[in-house]
Design a protein around this motif. Structure first.
Motif, PDB file in Angstrom:
ATOM      1  N   VAL A  50      40.327  24.510  52.552  1.00 35.95           N
ATOM      2  CA  VAL A  50      40.638  23.132  52.196  1.00 35.95           C
ATOM      3  C   VAL A  50      42.059  22.753  52.581  1.00 35.95           C
ATOM      4  N   ALA A  51      42.987  23.678  52.388  1.00 34.95           N
ATOM      5  CA  ALA A  51      44.380  23.370  52.715  1.00 34.95           C
ATOM      6  C   ALA A  51      44.524  23.041  54.198  1.00 34.95           C
ATOM      7  N   VAL A  52      43.969  23.892  55.037  1.00 40.84           N
ATOM      8  CA  VAL A  52      44.089  23.669  56.478  1.00 40.84           C
ATOM      9  C   VAL A  52      43.408  22.366  56.871  1.00 40.84           C
ATOM     10  N   PHE A  53      42.185  22.164  56.399  1.00 38.64           N
ATOM     11  CA  PHE A  53      41.427  20.970  56.780  1.00 38.64           C
ATOM     12  C   PHE A  53      42.081  19.690  56.271  1.00 38.64           C
ATOM     13  N   MET A  64      34.215  18.976  64.898  1.00 38.28           N
ATOM     14  CA  MET A  64      34.333  20.441  64.852  1.00 38.28           C
ATOM     15  C   MET A  64      34.885  20.897  63.516  1.00 38.28           C
ATOM     16  N   ALA A  65      35.915  20.203  63.033  1.00 37.25           N
ATOM     17  CA  ALA A  65      36.518  20.571  61.751  1.00 37.25           C
ATOM     18  C   ALA A  65      35.517  20.417  60.613  1.00 37.25           C
ATOM     19  N   GLN A  66      34.751  19.319  60.646  1.00 37.10           N
ATOM     20  CA  GLN A  66      33.744  19.095  59.618  1.00 37.10           C
ATOM     21  C   GLN A  66      32.660  20.175  59.669  1.00 37.10           C
ATOM     22  N   ALA A  67      32.229  20.528  60.870  1.00 35.43           N
ATOM     23  CA  ALA A  67      31.203  21.563  61.016  1.00 35.43           C
ATOM     24  C   ALA A  67      31.717  22.902  60.513  1.00 35.43           C
ATOM     25  N   PHE A  68      32.956  23.228  60.874  1.00 37.61           N
ATOM     26  CA  PHE A  68      33.541  24.489  60.427  1.00 37.61           C
ATOM     27  C   PHE A  68      33.640  24.517  58.913  1.00 37.61           C
ATOM     28  N   LEU A  69      34.091  23.411  58.312  1.00 35.70           N
ATOM     29  CA  LEU A  69      34.225  23.347  56.864  1.00 35.70           C
ATOM     30  C   LEU A  69      32.874  23.498  56.185  1.00 35.70           C
TER      31      LEU A  69
END
Length: 342
Positions: free
Chosen positions: A150-153, A179-184
């Motif tokens: 969560v911190a990184v995103f 990509m960020a949403q998929a990774f999260l």
């Protein structure tokens, strides 16, 4: 990938959570995140036509819904009208930025994004701070990976959004966002679903549940010792009592005491366990007409609270009303009814 992972996570967590507040917080957080993902991709968002405004309206308060999800999950907070104000405030600011005076658009969106960043940071602080009182082992283990994800995103995303307000708009922002949403979403599935029975389910263990290898089946003995320390010696009166101090007084390792309180007494949070005893005793004093002249603050101090604010919050969580309202009702019920003396 992002939408599918988040939908799967939402369904799994919603079905696992016994607590109504956590179910609502999960739905708000994941649905706003899905709307954010769709709204961030122009080709996909265009498919929704006029309904795009609904997607935008839901996602614009997303940081507030993430904050609500984090504090509900990690602090076992009740859902109140005040819990929803961060998401509502972000939505109002977003509406002002979109439909308000053009000259105020840039500072309004800067305020919106800055507030979202503050809420994300506060949620991270809550996750770290509440760890010392957490009695659910699965949730304690979850904090580190959850914080990293969560911190990184959140921080990177907020920084990019603030930069976009000032004209810094990367050409591949939509792709990076997806990509960020998929990774999260995928990482969230991996991190959360493994621990979900203990994390979201009922705290108390079923009778006859097998003990861990390092925890012999002597829970009845230690439970009696815990009750001696808490109820007879009234250690709960000690201001700022920590679980480490209680473990020392009971004579158990801290991790075993956490498990004992969680499994045998059903408490998921150490503060709620101690506050239950404090509030029970405080109710007796508040309901006593002989103590009617004592201030609520003095009663709070005598029952282990360092200030009036935490006492009022804890009292409301346990009883659903303020100490003053409880006292007024309790004393009125015990007072003799005029005209019945003869």
């Amino acid at each position: 990938m992002a939408i599918g992972a988040q939908l799967g996570l939402c369904i799994a967590l919603f079905r696992s959570a016994d607590d109504r507040a956590l179910r609502i917080a999960t739905l708000l957080f994941v649905i706003s995140n899905i709307c954010f993902t769709i709204d961030g991709s122009r080709p996909i968002a265009q498919i929704f036509g006029p309904a795009q405004i609904a997607l935008w309206l839901i996602q614009i308060g997303g940081a507030g819904y993430f904050w609500l999800f984090a504090v509900t999950l990690f602090e076992d907070r009740w859902l109140t009208a005040r819990s929803l104000w961060p998401g509502a405030l972000l939505t109002l600011i977003g509406l002002s930025g979109r439909y308000g005076p053009h000259a105020l658009s840039e500072p309004t969106w800067t305020l919106h994004n800055a507030l979202g960043l503050v809420l994300a940071l506060h949620a991270l602080v809550v996750i770290v701070r509440s760890g010392r009182n957490d009695l659910v082992e699965a949730r304690r283990r979850l904090r580190a990976p959850f914080l990293v994800l969560v911190a990184v995103f959140s921080i990177v995303l907020s920084a990019v959004q603030i930069g976009a307000v000032f004209g810094i708009d990367p050409a591949r922002y939509e792709f990076v966002n997806a990509m960020a949403q998929a990774f999260l979403g995928i990482a969230g599935v991996a991190v959360l679903l493994e621990a979900r029975p203990a994390l979201f389910g009922t705290a108390a263990a079923a009778p006859g549940t097998a003990q861990d290898a390092d925890a012999p089946d002597d829970s009845a003995l230690w439970l009696a010792r815990l009750r001696q320390v808490i109820e007879v010696e009234a250690l709960w009166r000690r201001e700022g009592l920590t679980i480490a101090e209680l473990a020392k007084a009971v004579g158990l390792p801290e991790h075993r005491l956490r498990r004992l309180i969680n499994d045998q007494l059903g408490h998921r949070n150490f503060a709620s366990f101690i506050n239950q005893h404090r509030i029970d005793a405080a109710q007796a004093v508040l309901a006593d007409p002989a103590s009617a002249t004592r201030t609520v603050a003095s009663i709070a101090f005598d029952h282990g609270f360092g200030s009036l604010g935490p006492f009022n919050r804890a009292f409301r969580e346990v009883t659903g009303q303020t100490p003053t309202a409880f006292r007024r009702r309790a004393i009125a019920e015990t007072s003799p009814i005029p005209g019945n003396s003869g």
